[in-house]
Scaffold this motif. Sequence first.
Motif, PDB file in Angstrom:
ATOM      1  N   ASN A 197      31.984  36.147  54.929  1.00 34.70           N
ATOM      2  CA  ASN A 197      31.667  35.140  54.606  1.00 34.70           C
ATOM      3  C   ASN A 197      30.669  34.939  53.698  1.00 34.70           C
ATOM      4  O   ASN A 197      31.084  33.645  53.044  1.00 34.70           O
ATOM      5  CB  ASN A 197      30.880  33.837  55.693  1.00 34.70           C
ATOM      6  N   THR A 198      30.989  35.530  52.318  1.00 37.97           N
ATOM      7  CA  THR A 198      31.165  35.904  50.787  1.00 37.97           C
ATOM      8  C   THR A 198      31.779  35.237  50.667  1.00 37.97           C
ATOM      9  O   THR A 198      33.380  36.168  50.331  1.00 37.97           O
ATOM     10  CB  THR A 198      30.703  37.256  50.804  1.00 37.97           C
ATOM     11  N   ARG A 199      31.971  34.150  49.407  1.00 32.30           N
ATOM     12  CA  ARG A 199      32.862  33.367  48.856  1.00 32.30           C
ATOM     13  C   ARG A 199      33.232  34.515  47.313  1.00 32.30           C
ATOM     14  O   ARG A 199      32.101  34.259  46.667  1.00 32.30           O
ATOM     15  CB  ARG A 199      32.130  31.423  48.505  1.00 32.30           C
ATOM     16  N   VAL A 200      34.539  35.109  46.915  1.00 30.61           N
ATOM     17  CA  VAL A 200      34.285  35.865  45.699  1.00 30.61           C
ATOM     18  C   VAL A 200      35.895  35.376  45.633  1.00 30.61           C
ATOM     19  O   VAL A 200      36.572  34.602  45.966  1.00 30.61           O
ATOM     20  CB  VAL A 200      34.519  37.336  46.818  1.00 30.61           C
ATOM     21  N   VAL A 201      36.232  36.000  44.073  1.00 30.41           N
ATOM     22  CA  VAL A 201      36.919  35.777  43.508  1.00 30.41           C
ATOM     23  C   VAL A 201      38.232  36.286  44.390  1.00 30.41           C
ATOM     24  O   VAL A 201      38.151  37.425  44.802  1.00 30.41           O
ATOM     25  CB  VAL A 201      37.223  35.970  42.218  1.00 30.41           C
ATOM     26  N   SER A 202      38.928  35.471  44.540  1.00 26.90           N
ATOM     27  CA  SER A 202      40.065  36.067  45.406  1.00 26.90           C
ATOM     28  C   SER A 202      41.774  35.897  45.755  1.00 26.90           C
ATOM     29  O   SER A 202      41.981  35.197  45.128  1.00 26.90           O
ATOM     30  CB  SER A 202      40.000  36.085  47.514  1.00 26.90           C
ATOM     31  N   TYR A 203      42.281  36.840  45.200  1.00 24.41           N
ATOM     32  CA  TYR A 203      43.458  36.527  45.505  1.00 24.41           C
ATOM     33  C   TYR A 203      44.481  36.591  47.262  1.00 24.41           C
ATOM     34  O   TYR A 203      44.135  36.597  47.772  1.00 24.41           O
ATOM     35  CB  TYR A 203      45.001  37.775  45.247  1.00 24.41           C
ATOM     36  N   ASP A 204      45.137  34.685  47.701  1.00 21.45           N
ATOM     37  CA  ASP A 204      45.735  34.067  48.604  1.00 21.45           C
ATOM     38  C   ASP A 204      46.384  34.908  48.801  1.00 21.45           C
ATOM     39  O   ASP A 204      48.114  34.667  48.322  1.00 21.45           O
ATOM     40  CB  ASP A 204      46.293  33.153  48.923  1.00 21.45           C
ATOM     41  N   PRO A 205      47.444  36.517  49.528  1.00 19.23           N
ATOM     42  CA  PRO A 205      48.407  36.828  49.534  1.00 19.23           C
ATOM     43  C   PRO A 205      49.147  36.376  50.990  1.00 19.23           C
ATOM     44  O   PRO A 205      50.296  36.463  50.606  1.00 19.23           O
ATOM     45  CB  PRO A 205      48.142  38.488  50.198  1.00 19.23           C
ATOM     46  N   ASN A 206      48.953  35.285  51.444  1.00 19.26           N
ATOM     47  CA  ASN A 206      49.641  34.649  52.249  1.00 19.26           C
ATOM     48  C   ASN A 206      50.914  33.171  51.415  1.00 19.26           C
ATOM     49  O   ASN A 206      51.641  33.544  52.301  1.00 19.26           O
ATOM     50  CB  ASN A 206      48.566  33.714  53.175  1.00 19.26           C
TER      51      ASN A 206
END
Length: 477
Positions: free
Chosen positions: A244-253
């Motif tokens: 549940n930690t909000r971090v910088v992420s790339y959405d592979p979907n």
Amino acid sequence: MSNEIPVKQVDPSSDSSNKKKKSETVDLYASRQKIYVKEIKGFFQRIRNVSLTMLMGMYFLFVWLTLDGQPLIHFDLPAREFHLYGMTFFPKDFFLLSGMLIISAFGLFFVTTLFGRVWCGYTCPQTVWTFVFMWIEEKVEGSRNKRMKLDKAPNSREKITKKSIKHALWLFVALATGLTFVGYFYPIRELIVDLFTLNANGWSYFWVGFFTVATYLNAGWMREQVCLYMCPYARFQSVMFDPNTRVVSYDPNRGEPRGKRKKGVDPEEVGLGDCIDCGQCVQVCPTGIDIRDGLQYECIGCALCIDACDEIMEKMNYPKGLIRYTTENELEGKTSKLLRPRTFGYGLVLTLMIGAVVYNVANRVPAQLDSIRDRGALFSFNGEGRVENTYTLKIQNMSEVPQTFELSVEGLDGMRILTDTTVTVSSGENRSLPTVVDVAPAALPDTNNQIIFHAESTTDTSISLETESRFVGPRPR
């Protein structure tokens, strides 16, 4: 001995008898490759510019400000006095420093559980100074491509000139940083004059030089190496992360499979995801990682890749947010919770510690009175036949100015102080006063009696001190 070992990549789904195995060489001790960060503008970069300006402004400005003739922030180590925003603290106030450190630690833990490494990305001194040095490099040597070409080009007058200007500006900022830091311990107005007139002590020159060199190396040369190998936060941050930690992420979907295409082409028509594999997210990353490989300890949460990707998505007429602040649960299509038991725990401790420190600071008295009874003799009789007890009164003046106190005692009829009753205590001084008190034997109701010493300030009438003690005498008849 070679530092390279052969590594074979095996595909478990393939038939090893029919397909030739691929092999590649991995260098275990690769030297650092310089990272050329591309300048980018966007929402998160504007936030960083604001935080950078505020933090740098506070750091360089506060050292010059004064309040009632006293520096706003001054750590006077020789005098063991610490002046903060009009208040003076002493070594006995160490528990307050401990409380502030605990607040800082749990504040960091609390924010990290919610938003990952936002401290690193927006407020860490290493990040702040590194971005300042990168900005100088950008203005002097040009864009990312120009800097890469300049470094590869042979030495020339232009190259030497640009490099010299860049390093001179770096050293200027580093020197200003070192002077300012030492200025919080050695009044800055005196420090500047003493340094340039050669009247400062050797330690002043040493520490100014030390922090100048440290800033120059850390922000100019080492940069991401400090974050990757020297900062412990990068190593233990994962303990505070959860799905549940909000971090910088790339959405592979949404982004996969990635591939290049013309502007405006619908990804579904060509069987691709939204990622056009432009590499902009890598080029703007100050630690040189590819966020599309997933969450990595090298990521400092600066969100430059978000700004770069949003800019590309906007040009391609695709929705923004391919790279964004999100949680692992949201990427998997699950519900994300902002408040969790861990968050409540950190928040509760943080709230309690803030309340405790604020309460202690608000109720902190500017002076303190203590009494220690002489235990060498229970009591004695003086020439007048009165019973005497000896004490040591300790008065600590924690105010900014000297205080003159008038001493008195109460608790038994006819009590009097035989020693001096007027005493002046300098700012920050802890004064010990041998004090003799006597009383007529007939006024003693018991062998052990409660008395109260008073110290009233004539300098500041709001300061009134008292402390309890005991008066011992013979058994009443």
